[in-house]
Design an enzyme around this catalytic site. Structure first.
Site, PDB file in Angstrom:
ATOM      1  N   GLY A 116       0.318  -3.224  -7.435  1.00  0.00           N
ATOM      2  CA  GLY A 116      -0.345  -3.788  -6.255  1.00  0.00           C
ATOM      3  C   GLY A 116      -1.546  -2.968  -5.857  1.00  0.00           C
ATOM      4  N   GLY A 130      -3.873  -2.143  -2.423  1.00  0.00           N
ATOM      5  CA  GLY A 130      -3.928  -2.267  -0.970  1.00  0.00           C
ATOM      6  C   GLY A 130      -5.190  -1.678  -0.394  1.00  0.00           C
ATOM      7  N   GLY A 131      -5.302  -1.780   0.932  1.00  0.00           N
ATOM      8  CA  GLY A 131      -6.487  -1.261   1.603  1.00  0.00           C
ATOM      9  C   GLY A 131      -6.551   0.254   1.594  1.00  0.00           C
ATOM     10  N   ALA A 189      -4.199   2.346  -0.586  1.00  0.00           N
ATOM     11  CA  ALA A 189      -3.762   2.929  -1.854  1.00  0.00           C
ATOM     12  C   ALA A 189      -3.452   1.840  -2.860  1.00  0.00           C
ATOM     13  CB  ALA A 189      -2.532   3.808  -1.625  1.00  0.00           C
ATOM     14  N   ASN A 190      -3.443   2.232  -4.129  1.00  0.00           N
ATOM     15  CA  ASN A 190      -3.004   1.361  -5.203  1.00  0.00           C
ATOM     16  C   ASN A 190      -1.644   1.846  -5.687  1.00  0.00           C
ATOM     17  OD1 ASN A 190      -5.432  -0.085  -5.112  1.00  0.00           O
ATOM     18  ND2 ASN A 190      -6.422   1.355  -6.505  1.00  0.00           N
ATOM     19  N   VAL A 191      -0.793   0.912  -6.097  1.00  0.00           N
ATOM     20  CA  VAL A 191       0.552   1.258  -6.552  1.00  0.00           C
ATOM     21  C   VAL A 191       0.683   0.879  -8.024  1.00  0.00           C
ATOM     22  CG1 VAL A 191       3.024   0.972  -6.175  1.00  0.00           C
ATOM     23  CG2 VAL A 191       1.457   0.858  -4.234  1.00  0.00           C
ATOM     24  N   LYS A 217       2.215   5.750  -5.902  1.00  0.00           N
ATOM     25  CA  LYS A 217       1.259   5.297  -4.885  1.00  0.00           C
ATOM     26  C   LYS A 217       0.120   6.310  -4.839  1.00  0.00           C
ATOM     27  CE  LYS A 217       1.320   3.205  -0.309  1.00  0.00           C
ATOM     28  NZ  LYS A 217       2.197   2.795   0.795  1.00  0.00           N
ATOM     29  N   ASP A 253       5.912  -0.668  11.515  1.00  0.00           N
ATOM     30  CA  ASP A 253       5.379  -1.813  10.765  1.00  0.00           C
ATOM     31  C   ASP A 253       6.498  -2.515  10.000  1.00  0.00           C
ATOM     32  OD1 ASP A 253       3.462  -3.580   9.911  1.00  0.00           O
ATOM     33  OD2 ASP A 253       2.797  -2.357   8.230  1.00  0.00           O
TER      34      ASP A 253
END
Length: 676
Positions: free
Chosen positions: A19, A21-22, A24-26, A41, A135
């Site tokens: 994935g 994200g804004g 980090a990348n996983v 991550k 969250d």
């Protein structure tokens, strides 16, 4: 982005991207020491100098590593690679809870309670360590292949005793699950997490969130002002005691909610007890009063209006009645009698009616351009339907899943409002997406008598077709085989063919079949041949360079073999030639653009950009498109202060072409196609 095969920290080999994200990348990686899959991550390179993001990333690592619980993602390692922070976590091979709800809604109540028990247990531990998640939402809750829950993403979790809690942190959660006090900018507490848990429980029970809106602000206002919609209205199978758990957890005032996750869990676990069967609906304590009439300051009834002043005049009429004879008409009765005596009031009413109709007609004619018919998007994909609706001037509202035997999975069943209805432009239109037919588990009915076998299949919603064949070894009336193997998932309403023994044939020779050569037949032709000769067909698939895709490569037993009817025939069908992948390395140079060489006549905006480039060099972003990468995602992000050579590997299948794009200080300096 990191290349596949890259060895991170000399230990974790990157296998795939999970994935982006804004923050980090996983990545999916393999721990080469422990030889197990892990999730990595990694903070995005363009955010390395953002102090707030760095703080958030470190806080997630600290918060998660401090919590050891079977339902919380475990942090295995925290380190940096070439100055880039990363966190290694256990890998969960399964969907997030949002996707699970979409695929399986409506969930059985016992399944809902099982899932919530695990979530509450994990959140309870976090709260005991004075850590609030902030969250909580289904997207941050993963489910492994055994149905175990794992809570992830403590990226905005904050210890309650931290002194540096900012207002920015308090509004970072997802608005559909955020407590009213958070939407108002207040500090998040344990009760804020409990509110989010109540919304998650609502979604587990109903398949959707309680509030939707065109904007985040609209949703936030509903959380702050509107009561949670009734669950039992559309889901009467949900006991009142279970709905009460949602109502208490989502009370507007934090003090009316559960004191702890453990208390909520205890209430949830007892919600199906017979002793609570007649429990009344939960009402928050702050709404319970002694029925005293509250007079709003500055409010005065308008006595000139007989309708609005009806309540206000009640006390006056009572006072009048005290001094007048009992048969004296009241003030309201006198007003009505006056209207009846004056015939002109009918004319007055008619004139007012005509004016209202005229005004409405004028308003509709003025606003006719702001209305449109909802287009028919049935049977379209979600993406195509959304584009069609937006083109017509509408926004996309809630997207809900529903089983359908007629509409293919992932395509639109219908919209709300329905196709053809007139609606104002800008209005949100809900999409009902097919989750495919309801599936049932195929029972095993082989070796059963036909009638009991038929009843067993019909009981789970399947249809039955009987086919009688001779058998030397199986008694008459016994099921020899079923067209779908047991324990497989099959759509409700599917026709299952049962081959039933007719007993031994008098002439054994007539029960024999000489197999013909089926090579290069289509799979359908082979199936027709098997059906005509009472054979059970098993299909395998394999690649072939010589046999066209979809045609039979080989058969077992081979052509010319004598077999009894009812025997199994196995064919191998071609998947076509296997496409091989090749790695092509593209070498190129990105030249350094020295801002000092720019002419003095540059604009102020250019000067500002040059100033930024002078301090760090040219900002270079490289994008690639191949089998493993999308041209929309950054592959490399760096600064250069001299001409720099690059060697970029692209993985391409036979006949596939790739692309490399290079952007320097916001301008594309290279955009080339790469062919295999």
């Amino acid at each position: 982005m990191i290349d596949k095969g890259y060895l991170l920290g000399e230990r974790y080999r990157i296998l795939d991207t999970l994935g982006e994200g804004g923050m980090a990348n996983v990545y999916l990686a393999e721990d080469i020491i422990l030889q197990q899959k892990v999730a990595v991550k990694m903070l995005r390179m363009d955010l390395l100098k953002d102090k707030q993001t760095l703080l958030r990333f470190k806080r997630e690592a600290l918060a998660t590593s401090a919590l050891s619980h079977p339902n919380i993602i475990s942090v295995l390692d925290v380190s940096t690679d070439d100055g880039q922070p990363y966190m290694v976590m256990e890998y969960v091979d399964g969907p997030d809870l949002k996707d699970y709800i979409k695929a399986h809604s409506p969930l059985p109540i016992h399944e809902v309670i099982r899932i919530m028990d695990q979530i509450l247990s994990a959140v309870g531990l976090a709260h005991r360590h004075n850590v609030i998640h902030r969250d909580l939402k289904p997207q941050n809750i993963l489910m492994d292949q055994r149905g175990n829950i794992k809570i992830a993403d403590f990226g905005i979790a904050v210890a309650l005793n931290q002194s540096s809690v900012t207002q920015t942190n308090s509004v970072m959660g997802s608005v559909h699950y955020m407590s009213p006090e958070q939407t108002r900018g207040g500090m998040a507490t344990k009760q804020s997490d409990i509110y989010s848990l109540g919304i998650i429980l609502y979604e587990l029970l109903t398949g959707q969130v309680p509030f939707a809106g065109d904007t985040a602000m609209a949703v936030a206002l509903k959380h702050a002002q509107e009561a949670i919609p009734s669950i039992r209205k559309n889901h009467p199978n949900v006991p009142q005691a279970l709905e009460n758990v949602v109502l208490k957890a989502t009370s507007k005032e934090p003090q009316d909610r559960y004191n702890s996750a453990e208390e909520m869990r205890e209430d949830l676990d007892s919600s199906l007890d017979p002793a609570r069967a007649n429990e009344p609906a939960f009402v928050p304590p702050h709404l319970i009063n002694n029925d005293e009439t509250i007079i709003l300051p500055g409010f005065k009834a308008d006595k000139a209006d007989p309708v609005n002043s009806e309540q206000a005049s009640t006390s006056e009429e009572t006072a009048d009645d005290a001094v007048q004879p009992t048969n004296q008409p009241t003030r309201r009765q006198r007003f009505i009698s006056s209207l009846k005596r004056h015939k002109w009031w009918w004319l007055f009413t008619a004139i007012i009616g005509v004016l209202i109709v005229a005004i409405m007609a004028f308003a509709l004619s003025e606003d006719r351009n702001d209305w449109a018919q909802v287009p028919d998007v049935a049977n379209m994909t979600e993406t195509a339907a959304s584009a069609q609706l937006e083109k017509a001037g509408f926004t996309i509202g809630r997207i809900r899943a529903k089983h359908s035997a007629k509409i293919k999975k992932g395509r639109v069943i219908k919209t709300q409002p329905a196709a053809g209805e007139a609606a104002s432009k800008g209005k949100s239109v809900d999409l009902i997406i097919s989750s495919g037919p309801v599936k049932v588990t195929m029972p095993d009915v082989v070796d059963m008598q036909y009638q009991p076998a038929k009843r067993k299949l019909e009981k789970v919603g399947l249809k039955v077709k009987r086919k009688n064949i001779y058998s030397d070894s199986i008694d008459s009336g016994i099921v020899i085989s079923q067209s779908v193997a047991s324990d497989k998932k099959v759509a409700k309403g599917t026709v299952i063919t049962l081959k039933v023994s007719k007993g031994q044939e008098e002439d054994p020779e007539e029960n024999m079949v000489t197999l013909k050569d089926l090579t290069n037949y289509s799979q359908k032709s082979a199936q027709d041949y098997a059906d005509e000769n009472d054979l059970n067909l098993v299909v395998k698939k394999d690649y072939s360079d010589s046999v066209e895709k979809g045609l039979v490569i080989s058969m077992d037993p081979g052509a010319g073999t004598h077999v009894q009817k009812g025997s199994t025939l196995t064919i191998t069908v071609s998947k076509g030639a296997e496409k091989t992948s090749k790695t092509i390395t593209k070498n190129f140079t990105v030249t350094y653009d020295d801002p000092d060489d720019n002419s003095s006549s540059s604009s102020s905006s250019t000067s500002s950009s040059s100033s930024s480039s002078t301090s760090q060099g040219n900002h270079v972003q490289i994008y690639i498109e191949d089998e493993n990468h999308s041209i929309d995602n950054i592959y490399r992000d760096l600064y250069i202060k001299k001409d720099t050579d690059f060697s970029i590997p692209l993985t391409l299948k036979d006949g596939q072409s790739g692309r490399i794009k290079v952007v320097r200080d916001g301008k594309t300096v290279m955009n080339e196609k790469v062919s295999n």
